[in-house]
Design a protein around this motif. Structure first.
Motif, short mmCIF file in Angstrom:
data_model
loop_
_atom_site.label_atom_id
_atom_site.label_comp_id
_atom_site.label_asym_id
_atom_site.label_seq_id
_atom_site.Cartn_x
_atom_site.Cartn_y
_atom_site.Cartn_z
N HIS A 187 0.83 -1.23 -0.04
CA HIS A 187 0.10 -0.18 0.01
C HIS A 187 0.70 1.49 -0.13
N ARG A 190 2.87 1.95 -3.42
CA ARG A 190 2.19 2.34 -4.37
C ARG A 190 1.72 3.89 -4.57
N ARG A 194 2.27 5.93 -7.74
CA ARG A 194 1.20 6.75 -8.29
C ARG A 194 1.72 8.38 -8.70
N PHE A 199 2.52 12.25 -12.37
CA PHE A 199 3.32 13.56 -12.66
C PHE A 199 4.10 13.34 -13.92
N ASN B 14 -3.46 12.71 0.80
CA ASN B 14 -2.31 12.76 -0.15
C ASN B 14 -2.17 13.90 -1.01
N GLU B 16 -0.50 14.79 -3.62
CA GLU B 16 -0.18 14.55 -5.00
C GLU B 16 -1.45 13.85 -5.49
N ASP B 17 -1.93 12.80 -4.78
CA ASP B 17 -3.21 12.16 -5.36
C ASP B 17 -4.14 13.05 -5.38
N GLU B 19 -3.93 16.05 -6.23
CA GLU B 19 -3.71 17.01 -7.49
C GLU B 19 -4.06 16.42 -8.66
N LEU B 20 -3.57 14.95 -8.73
CA LEU B 20 -3.79 14.25 -9.96
C LEU B 20 -5.42 13.85 -10.15
N LYS B 68 -7.90 6.05 4.01
CA LYS B 68 -6.89 6.24 5.00
C LYS B 68 -6.92 7.88 5.17
N SER B 97 -5.95 1.89 -3.26
CA SER B 97 -4.75 1.98 -3.81
C SER B 97 -4.70 0.53 -4.81
N LYS B 118 -6.95 4.22 -7.40
CA LYS B 118 -6.14 5.42 -7.79
C LYS B 118 -5.15 5.04 -8.61
#
Lengths: 398, 144
Positions: A187, A190, A194, A199, B14, B16-17, B19-20, B68, B97, B118
């Motif tokens: 977990h 990953r 990602r 990015f 998170n 970055e997650d 943002e994506l 989470k 995930s 994700k």
């Protein structure tokens, strides 16, 4: 009418019993003996007139011999108390005649020593009567020894079981820990993956111009490798979980299972000839066996890609109660010198640029087959294809 | 907390997650319908307000919920969502995930409506939202 008195001597000597007649002196001279007694002790009438313990000494090779001592004590008691005295089972080994090899033979007796009183009430003679209980005593000794052995083994078994139980608990706990560990590791691994992949994609999508062709290629390499790492994580997790799942056994129709997997995998754009024969049923976990077929068939399909016409043959038969299956292909094969590495985790015999894959597939197959107490084997020749054979035990053999 | 009412609530810790995800939605002009919160407590406050000062916002049309979350766990938020009359009919899409995520099963048993693995890309978002029946309503409500 007067009846003729019997020949008491003959009666005595030929009576169906074992006895000696002794004088009540410390020497215990033998003055009479029955034929049965002579036979039982391998002696002759020559013993009459000799002293008891000269004729029948203890076995000198037996350090625990107490026959002479006990018999003397009993005979003394009889003289003293003028009453019969019975002895408990006594080991008293008998001398073997020289003609039979000499030495002593193990014997057990139940003696009864009885006084015969004279006219004045004194002990005139002692009758020493015995039963030969050697057989019984031997069997009894065996029984006791065996019982002791059983008791000892039972104790060892109990202790071994207790240790096993403890081990089992430790293993269960370790497995639980490992489960939790692999789960959170995968977990956690990953998440950054990602980000890297996502990015890199942004770079290509929003900054294509500034990147230029080379920049775009480099970014694609980054993205492709994050995908690959994702697959690695998935495979590793699956592989690690596999070892700990309980098996759900059932009667599995391997022919339809193989067919169903093949249908899923075969690429209609390629010329693939896939033949599946009549496969014997298997006793095992259907889900896991499906994974075995999946990995073997997808490998066959993958490694026959360079061929104009791919042939894959799947056959099976029963062999001494085990069901044995083979998957044969005419693909690129492999160098048999490295056959041992074939089944290792992440071990590959071909480069990633030639054939994609994480190298876990065959390790998975081996693990599943071994959990079924079976085996898997590979044969191949470079440029001439490969044959994979795996066997599973039948229901009774499991 | 002064938050404007949103059609899509994204609970993701998170950055970055997040943002994506927002990028994926932004591609099709849905980003300004999204409000992002970074932890479970903020999610709770937005949805249910403060027990003393009140101030719950109107329920969003769909909630993207990462399981989470710090402070208050995602599953806890889910539980409260499905147990409250005013929010239980809001579709909740769990962000996970991997498909094998154990918490997914628990989430489903607590009433989660769907899941997206994700990183959230627009296609999976559309597919899920379509299944939930909210897509066209969402599109129709887009400002400008």
């Amino acid at each position: 009418m007067a009846v003729e008195a019997p020949d008491f001597r003959a009666l005595f000597e030929q009576a169906p019993a074992l006895f000696l007649v002794l004088l009540p002196s410390p020497r215990f001279t033998i003055v009479g003996v029955s034929d049965e007694y002579l036979r039982a002790t391998m002696t002759t009438r020559a013993i009459v007139g000799r002293d008891l313990f000269d004729v029948f000494p203890d076995n000198p090779d037996d350090p625990n011999a107490d026959g002479e001592r006990n018999l003397r004590a009993s005979l003394d008691r009889v003289i003293r108390e003028r009453k019969p005295d019975s002895m408990p089972t006594q080991k008293y080994d008998i001398r073997k005649p020289e003609s039979e090899g000499g030495g002593f033979e193990e014997r057990f007796w139940r003696p009864l020593n009885s006084p015969v009183l004279g006219a004045r009430g004194e002990v005139a003679w002692i009758v020493h009567r015995v039963e030969d209980v050697t057989q019984v005593a031997k069997l009894e000794k065996q029984r006791v020894d065996m019982l002791e052995q059983i008791r000892r083994h039972a104790k060892e078994l109990q202790e071994a079981n207790a240790r096993l139980e403890m081990r089992r608990h430790e293993l269960e706990e370790a497995n639980r820990d490992l489960d939790g560990f692999s789960y959170s590791v995968s977990h956690d691994l990953r998440a950054p993956l990602r980000a890297i992949g996502g990015f890199a994609k942004i770079l290509v999508e929003d900054h294509a111009e500034r990147l230029g062709e080379e920049g775009r290629r480099v970014t694609e390499v980054i993205r492709r490798n994050t995908e690959r790492m994702g697959h690695l994580i998935d495979d590793l997790l699956a592989f690690s979980r596999l070892g700990r799942q309980p098996l759900q056994h059932s009667d599995v129709d391997m022919t339809s299972l193989a067919r169903s997997v093949a249908t899923e995998l075969v690429d209609p754009e390629r010329a693939i000839e896939l033949r599946i024969g009549d496969l014997p049923r298997a006793w095992g976990d259907g889900n896991l066996l499906r994974q075995v077929w999946f990995n073997l068939i997808s490998n066959a399909i993958k490694y026959t890609r360079p061929r104009e016409r791919a042939t894959i043959e799947i056959e099976g038969k029963m062999d001494h109660g085990a069901s044995v299956y083979t998957v044969r292909d005419n693909g690129v094969g492999f160098d048999e010198r490295y056959v041992d590495k074939l089944f290792g985790v992440f071990q590959r015999l071909h480069g990633a640029s030639e054939f994609e894959g994480t190298g876990v597939g065959l390790a998975l197959v081996q693990r599943i087959v071994r959990r079924h107490d079976g085996w898997v084997r590979a044969e191949g020749k470079v440029g001439e294809g490969a044959t994979f054979t795996f066997a599973l035990h039948g229901k009774e053999g499991a | 907390m002064n938050l404007h009412p949103a059609e899509i609530l994204l609970a993701e810790d998170n950055d970055e997650d997040a943002e994506l995800t927002l990028r994926a939605l932004d591609k099709h002009k849905l980003a300004n319908l999204v409000l992002r919160v970074s932890d479970g407590a903020a999610a709770m406050e937005y949805l249910f307000g403060d027990p003393e000062t009140g101030g719950a916002q109107p329920a969003p049309r769909v909630i993207l919920l990462d399981l989470k979350l710090p402070k208050v766990d995602g599953l806890e938020v889910l539980r409260r969502l499905k147990a409250t009359e005013s929010t239980r009919r809001v579709p909740v899409v769990v962000l996970t995930s991997s498909r094998e995520d154990r918490d997914l099963t628990t989430a489903y048993s607590l009433g989660a409506n769907s899941y997206i693995v994700k990183p959230v890309d627009f296609d999976s978002f559309v597919k899920v939202v379509e299944q939930l029946g909210s897509y066209w309503a969402l599109l129709n409500e887009r400002p400008g």
